[in-house]
Design a protein around this motif. Sequence first.
Motif, short mmCIF file in Angstrom:
data_model
loop_
_atom_site.label_atom_id
_atom_site.label_comp_id
_atom_site.label_asym_id
_atom_site.label_seq_id
_atom_site.Cartn_x
_atom_site.Cartn_y
_atom_site.Cartn_z
N GLY B 16 2.02 -3.84 -5.61
CA GLY B 16 3.38 -2.85 -5.62
C GLY B 16 3.12 -1.93 -5.06
O GLY B 16 4.10 -1.15 -4.86
N GLU B 17 1.80 -1.04 -4.11
CA GLU B 17 1.94 0.21 -2.51
C GLU B 17 2.96 -0.30 -2.10
O GLU B 17 2.97 -1.38 -1.21
CB GLU B 17 0.86 0.23 -2.52
N ASN B 18 3.51 0.67 -0.94
CA ASN B 18 3.32 0.60 0.36
C ASN B 18 2.71 1.01 0.87
O ASN B 18 1.17 1.36 0.90
CB ASN B 18 4.44 1.44 0.51
N LEU B 19 2.70 0.52 2.48
CA LEU B 19 2.15 0.46 3.58
C LEU B 19 3.00 0.95 4.92
O LEU B 19 3.61 -0.28 4.91
CB LEU B 19 0.93 -0.72 3.61
N THR B 20 1.85 1.03 5.89
CA THR B 20 2.62 1.38 7.10
C THR B 20 1.07 1.00 8.09
O THR B 20 0.26 1.84 7.61
CB THR B 20 2.92 3.04 7.46
N VAL B 21 1.56 0.46 9.52
CA VAL B 21 0.71 0.16 10.19
C VAL B 21 1.92 0.52 11.58
O VAL B 21 2.89 0.42 11.48
CB VAL B 21 0.89 -1.47 10.17
N SER B 73 6.26 0.83 14.95
CA SER B 73 5.40 1.24 12.94
C SER B 73 6.58 -0.18 12.28
O SER B 73 6.71 -1.19 12.57
CB SER B 73 6.06 1.89 12.32
N LEU B 74 5.33 -1.01 11.10
CA LEU B 74 6.32 -1.82 10.89
C LEU B 74 5.06 -0.94 9.13
O LEU B 74 4.30 -0.37 8.76
CB LEU B 74 5.46 -3.18 10.79
N HIS B 75 6.77 -0.88 7.87
CA HIS B 75 6.38 -0.89 6.49
C HIS B 75 6.24 -1.50 5.67
O HIS B 75 7.51 -2.51 5.76
CB HIS B 75 7.37 0.21 6.72
N ILE B 76 5.79 -1.87 5.21
CA ILE B 76 5.83 -2.99 3.60
C ILE B 76 6.30 -2.44 2.82
O ILE B 76 5.17 -0.87 2.28
CB ILE B 76 4.95 -3.67 3.91
N THR B 77 7.40 -2.03 2.02
CA THR B 77 7.34 -1.66 0.62
C THR B 77 6.97 -2.79 -1.02
O THR B 77 7.25 -4.09 -0.62
CB THR B 77 8.87 -1.38 1.17
N ALA B 78 7.06 -2.21 -1.49
CA ALA B 78 5.96 -2.50 -2.88
C ALA B 78 5.04 -4.05 -2.27
O ALA B 78 5.31 -5.43 -2.83
CB ALA B 78 7.23 -3.69 -3.98
N LEU B 100 2.17 -11.09 27.13
CA LEU B 100 1.95 -10.06 25.91
C LEU B 100 0.98 -9.53 25.93
O LEU B 100 -0.40 -10.37 27.00
CB LEU B 100 2.25 -11.35 24.78
N GLN B 101 1.07 -8.31 25.69
CA GLN B 101 -0.37 -7.23 25.94
C GLN B 101 -0.33 -7.00 24.17
O GLN B 101 0.63 -6.66 23.35
CB GLN B 101 -0.03 -6.64 26.12
N PHE B 102 -1.58 -7.65 23.80
CA PHE B 102 -1.58 -7.73 22.54
C PHE B 102 -2.73 -6.29 21.66
O PHE B 102 -3.34 -6.07 22.08
CB PHE B 102 -2.48 -9.00 21.68
N GLY B 103 -2.38 -6.13 20.41
CA GLY B 103 -3.52 -5.02 19.85
C GLY B 103 -4.34 -6.16 19.46
O GLY B 103 -4.14 -7.07 19.35
N ALA B 104 -4.98 -4.96 18.70
CA ALA B 104 -6.49 -5.82 18.42
C ALA B 104 -6.31 -6.02 16.44
O ALA B 104 -7.33 -6.40 15.99
CB ALA B 104 -8.05 -4.94 18.35
N GLY B 105 -5.30 -5.00 16.16
CA GLY B 105 -4.63 -6.15 14.95
C GLY B 105 -4.84 -4.77 13.89
O GLY B 105 -5.44 -4.38 13.97
N THR B 106 -4.20 -5.45 12.69
CA THR B 106 -4.55 -4.70 11.29
C THR B 106 -4.63 -5.89 10.02
O THR B 106 -4.40 -6.26 9.59
CB THR B 106 -4.02 -3.31 10.88
N GLN B 107 -5.61 -5.37 10.08
CA GLN B 107 -6.34 -6.55 8.74
C GLN B 107 -5.78 -5.92 7.45
O GLN B 107 -6.28 -4.54 6.59
CB GLN B 107 -7.50 -6.98 8.80
N VAL B 108 -4.68 -6.71 6.51
CA VAL B 108 -3.96 -5.84 5.39
C VAL B 108 -4.44 -6.94 4.11
O VAL B 108 -4.19 -8.12 4.53
CB VAL B 108 -2.92 -5.54 5.50
N VAL B 109 -5.12 -6.54 3.19
CA VAL B 109 -5.23 -6.87 2.10
C VAL B 109 -4.39 -6.04 0.20
O VAL B 109 -5.40 -5.20 0.34
CB VAL B 109 -6.91 -7.03 1.37
N VAL B 110 -4.21 -7.34 -0.08
CA VAL B 110 -3.18 -6.82 -1.29
C VAL B 110 -3.98 -7.88 -2.25
O VAL B 110 -3.51 -8.51 -2.06
CB VAL B 110 -1.61 -6.96 -0.86
#
Lengths: 112, 112
Positions: B16-21, B73-78, B100-110
């Motif tokens: 239910g929370e929002n997040l931004t990467v 940026s990537l924003h996820i709502t709810a 492609l040049q990749f970033g190292a990644g963001t691990q998201v846990v909901v």
Amino acid sequence: SQTIHQWPATLVQPVGSPLSLECTVEGTSNPNLYWYRQAAGRGLQLLFYSVGIGQISSEVPQNLSASRPQDRQFILSSKKLLLSDSGFYLCAWSDGGGNIQYFGAGTRLSVL
Amino acid sequence: TQLLEQSPQFLSIQEGENLTVYCNSSSVFSSLQWYRQEPGEGPVLLVTVVTGGEVKKLKRLTFQFGDARKDSSLHITAAQPGDTGLYLCAGTSTDSWGKLQFGAGTQVVVTP
């Protein structure tokens, strides 16, 4: 539609043994093909890419080699595996534009 | 070599929370992609942005490409537990066609 197949899904090999990972693409012709290695939970490191049969570019010096014997077949090999070769290997393809890549399911390689 | 830096590296939130990467670089990219990867699988493309200032929405996901095409940026709502995964940004530039040049990644846990 296009599909990409990568096998095996999991592989456990002793140090010093040879390696052969295979990747095939269906539903497209003359794709760009890529091999990546990924450390646990991290980004992807490009190992090799190919724009055509027999054309291989290596991005980093290493114990591995790649070959493209057919248009839609890409093989990652090693003559003698090292412990440091352990990791998650991903194959990908893109069309002539090259900017969007589609990935296989990956191979988890453990060298013991 | 263009470097893509992702932040944060890890994000744990309640359902239910929002997040931004964030995905940042000092270099200009001709296009930028966002992928989501689940454990033991290959990355799956979510979106491609090519125009500076572009905003794309994919259900509860909003992607933005910076005006100067150096950041995104990537924003996820709810957020939902199904949003859990490794989020990777990847960019292409005019002098690295097909790669492609990749970033190292963001691990998201909901968590529920």
